[in-house]
Design an enzyme around this catalytic site. Sequence first.
Site, PDB file in Angstrom:
ATOM      1  CE1 TYR A   1     -17.607  48.051   9.805  1.00 62.84           C
ATOM      2  CE2 TYR A   1     -16.160  47.586   7.943  1.00 62.84           C
ATOM      3  CZ  TYR A   1     -17.068  48.403   8.575  1.00 62.84           C
ATOM      4  OH  TYR A   1     -17.468  49.583   7.983  1.00 62.84           O
TER       5      TYR A   1
ATOM      6  CE  LYS B   1     -21.048  48.837   8.796  1.00 60.46           C
ATOM      7  NZ  LYS B   1     -21.952  49.942   9.167  1.00 60.46           N
TER       8      LYS B   1
ATOM      9  CB  SER C   1     -18.234  48.505   4.822  1.00 61.30           C
ATOM     10  OG  SER C   1     -16.844  48.347   4.673  1.00 61.30           O
TER      11      SER C   1
END
Length: 334
Positions: free
Chosen positions: A141, A145, A117
């Site tokens: 988040y 990643k 991402s």
Amino acid sequence: MSVLVTGGAGYIGSHMVLTLLEQGEDVVVVDNLSTGNEWAVPGQARFYKADIADADALDAIFATHAIDAIIHFAGLIIVSESVEAPLDYYSENTCKSRVLIQRALDAKVESFIFSSSAAVYGAPGLEPVTESAPFAPESPYGTSKLMTEWMLRDVAAVNPGFRYAALRYFNVAGADPKMRAGQSSRQSTHLIKIAAEAATGKRDGLQIFGDDFDTPDGTCVRDYIHVTDLANAHYCALAYLRAGGPSVAANCGYGSGYSVRQVVDAVKAVSGVDFRVTQAPRRAGDAAMIVADSTFAREAFGWMPELDDLETIIRHALEWERRLGNRTGGQPDG
């Protein structure tokens, strides 16, 4: 040989499966169906309902199928949710990926493509972001990643037969132009999906989170990429790895940004519906602006986007939403 797609019953994963099948690949799908839909997996693919942390299930799949590549989509994706429940994101996105990577090594899988991402960059500023930008994730988040990328980097460094591509997505939207797949999430936070729901009467409107960002109109600016172009980028990355290309990280976007207000206005224009829009406070973890420089993916993989047009993305999203009708997470008509 077969390609294993984790999360292949989900939004991006189901488009990836379609792309692989169109290219004549043998496809195996693993998905625990926590957010995906089994009906979204084409019948030509072999489907296993399993979690990527289920080592026994993975071992059985590797023993049954000659898998030479993995394309890994499975995981949690909501930025604001990750701020509220960080351990869930480290468990689902990082710890479970570690199990999958270990099983891939044991099975002598040669190519691994990871759904990463742009959140690994945090809030880099107004210029298009290159892969050399510093890492500064602003949410669990994004950190989850990045941690998986680091695991892949370190594993590849000591296992010459294992190579990976980490594709850093920007904002994915739209639906398969042939309407075979689309975003069917039960609780989506994606702007174009939400706006399409508002335009088709499934919501009574939408909220704009924050109007005081350092952007031209005060709302967040994002780089929106059509999901079919993104799936094609993965296939180009797979061909690159199979041809012996070294491990890489690459941005996937178009290099142009649209603000939340611009997207909302475009959905209203394309749909012909003037749905209600209200203002709300900022959400935790949202960056003001992030736009991709995808030069590397285009040059290294030979990736050539074909659907780089906001109106086209919106039109496909609206058509898919209409086909879904009022079915929450249900199978579309036609």
